[in-house]
Design an enzyme around this catalytic site. Structure first.
Site, PDB file in Angstrom:
ATOM      1  CG  HIS A 120      -0.387   0.258   2.522  1.00  0.00           C
ATOM      2  ND1 HIS A 120      -0.063  -0.752   3.400  1.00  0.00           N
ATOM      3  CD2 HIS A 120      -0.037   1.413   3.147  1.00  0.00           C
ATOM      4  CE1 HIS A 120       0.431  -0.225   4.511  1.00  0.00           C
ATOM      5  NE2 HIS A 120       0.461   1.085   4.377  1.00  0.00           N
ATOM      6  CG  ASP A 150       0.042  -4.105   2.633  1.00  0.00           C
ATOM      7  OD1 ASP A 150       0.372  -3.610   1.539  1.00  0.00           O
ATOM      8  OD2 ASP A 150      -0.328  -3.424   3.610  1.00  0.00           O
ATOM      9  CB  SER A 224       3.109   1.796   6.139  1.00  0.00           C
ATOM     10  OG  SER A 224       1.920   1.884   6.874  1.00  0.00           O
TER      11      SER A 224
END
Length: 469
Positions: A120, A150, A224
């Site tokens: 993402h 992911d 992230s």
């Protein structure tokens, strides 16, 4: 006068004798010892209390942090987004798309410049760049990505060998173990936070599809793709998500285990895509409530509700109502344990499955299947064979089940979705995915235009028939 003195002497003598007798025969001994040394309690419950006061035995984060911050990079993603059209755009005929900058983190995993991050973080990127801890910036190439886990893999070209983080074994990470989260929250580069592993095999999707490491190390937007390392500086996870009603950290953060992340990027580097091994069962975490409802004895583990036809599980002899308790040396207490471990494996890998059946413990050797072995993609639907146990339980003689669908037309017009059963196409009985494969070979890319009649069973087991022309 003499009599008075005699009485006084006799009374005094009697008192002395009485007091002496009391002291000698009646009063308990009460010895008092004075100790000038510091008293040490003799009832300390654990050695952890000693560790708390002994600063020389406290966790040392300095070395792990120093080794990690130089290998964690700031990832910048330039993508095009559609904004609201202005009057100037309307009259000039310009596009309303404008460049948008997204940021995240990444971890260098070898000296050649391969970088692991979240899918993402780089999604829809038109241009990617990474900035090192020493402020050097490089253009980055996307090597591959996997949306399910992911995880994405980037590559940069540098003139010198780059600092990197080595992989640790996330299966050996323990609840309560100290970890560091290293990343770039809110564009603050090289930020290190500390916490412990709060839980393992955690799912936040509600569908038992994920197997995260949960920590209480502070993680915020921008973290992230960053590193979760142990006190040895080994990579045990890729920081991926938080749960928050405000969008900021409130005490829970989640990381993809390093064993899963490592397997994904190795697949991307070797095969160009992710090789998913499949055990071949449907089931869920076994609970006491479910055991009571089904009137069966409870046992901790994963309850096998259905065994997929032609899968490795079926060939190895796994049966419905078995309870899986261990995979190799990994204890399985919930479905997320099982799915997380299987995601570290590839098709044709061998897994030892310890299970309980009718109160007896059995160990079976399972060769993991490839999804393509018992599913097929057909008109934007993923179809699979019906298991014998499903046919028997629901009195369905033949057909193939819709495992997943992206066919919006069939869904919106006929309601065909996951769990529906396709039983016939153009008056041809569909008994297995082999029949679907024959249709694909017959019609090729024009298969959708050649379907004139479709027979199916909905979730209420009602038989339906549709004629398209």
């Amino acid at each position: 006068m003499k009599k008075i003195l005699s009485l006084v002497l006799i009374s005094a003598l009697g008192g002395v004798l009485t007091l002496g007798a009391y002291k000698l025969f009646l009063e308990k001994e009460n010895t008092v010892i004075i100790d000038n040394t510091q008293a040490t309690p003799a009832f300390l419950p654990t050695n952890n209390l000693n560790t708390l006061y002994n600063t020389t035995e406290a966790p040392d984060f300095v070395s792990a942090a120093e080794n990690t911050v130089n290998a964690v990079v700031h990832v910048k993603n330039v993508s095009m987004s559609s904004g609201p059209m202005t009057f100037e755009d309307f009259f000039s005929g310009r596009s309303s798309q404008r460049p948008q900058l997204g940021t995240g983190s990444g971890v260098i995993i070898n000296a050649d410049g391969y970088i692991i991050t979240n899918n993402h973080v780089i999604k829809n990127a038109q241009k990617l760049s990474v900035t090192m801890n020493n402020n050097k910036t490089y253009d980055a190439e996307l090597i591959g990505a996997d949306a399910k886990t992911d995880i994405a893999l980037l590559k940069i070209e540098a003139d010198e060998e780059l600092p990197f983080v080595t992989f640790g074994d996330s299966d050996n990470a323990k609840i309560g173990e100290w970890v560091l989260a290293v990343g770039n929250p809110f564009n603050l580069t090289s930020t290190v936070t500390a916490g412990i592993i709060s839980a393992k095999a955690r799912d936040i999707s509600g569908r038992s599809e994920q197997s995260f490491i949960q920590t209480d190390a502070a993680v915020n937007p921008g973290n992230s793709g960053g590193a979760l390392v142990n006190t040895n500086g080994e990579l045990v996870g890729i920081n991926t998500a938080i749960t928050s009603q405000t969008g900021s950290y409130i005490g829970y953060s989640f990381a993809v285990p390093s064993n899963i992340a490592r397997k994904v990027i190795e697949d991307i580097m070797e095969y160009g895509n992710v090789q998913n091994g499949v055990l071949g069962i449907k089931g869920g975490t076994f609970t006491s409530e479910f055991a009571e409802k089904e009137n069966i004895e409870y046992s901790e583990g994963v309850y096998v509700n259905e065994v997929i036809k032609n899968s490795g599980a079926e060939k190895a002899g796994i049966k419905p109502k078995d309870v899986i308790k261990r995979l190799d040396n990994i204890e399985i207490s919930k479905f997320e344990d099982l799915s997380g471990y299987i995601r570290t494996k590839r098709p044709n890998d061998i897994v030892n499955v310890e299970l309980e059946r009718n109160g007896e413990i059995k160990t079976l050797t399972v060769k993991l299947s490839n999804t393509n072995a018992f599913t097929i993609n057909f008109i934007k639907m993923e179809l699979q064979d019906l298991s014998d146990s499903f046919k028997e339980e629901y009195d369905v003689e033949y057909g193939v089940m819709v495992k997943e669908t992206k066919n919006k037309w069939l869904y919106s017009n006929l309601g065909i979705s996951e769990g529906y059963i396709i039983t016939g196409i153009n008056d041809k009985k569909i008994e297995s995915i082999e029949d679907i494969s024959e249709l694909k070979e017959k019609y090729g890319d024009d298969v959708l235009d050649n379907i004139e009649k479709l027979e199916y069973i909905n979730r209420r087991l009602e038989k339906k028939e549709v004629i398209f022309r």
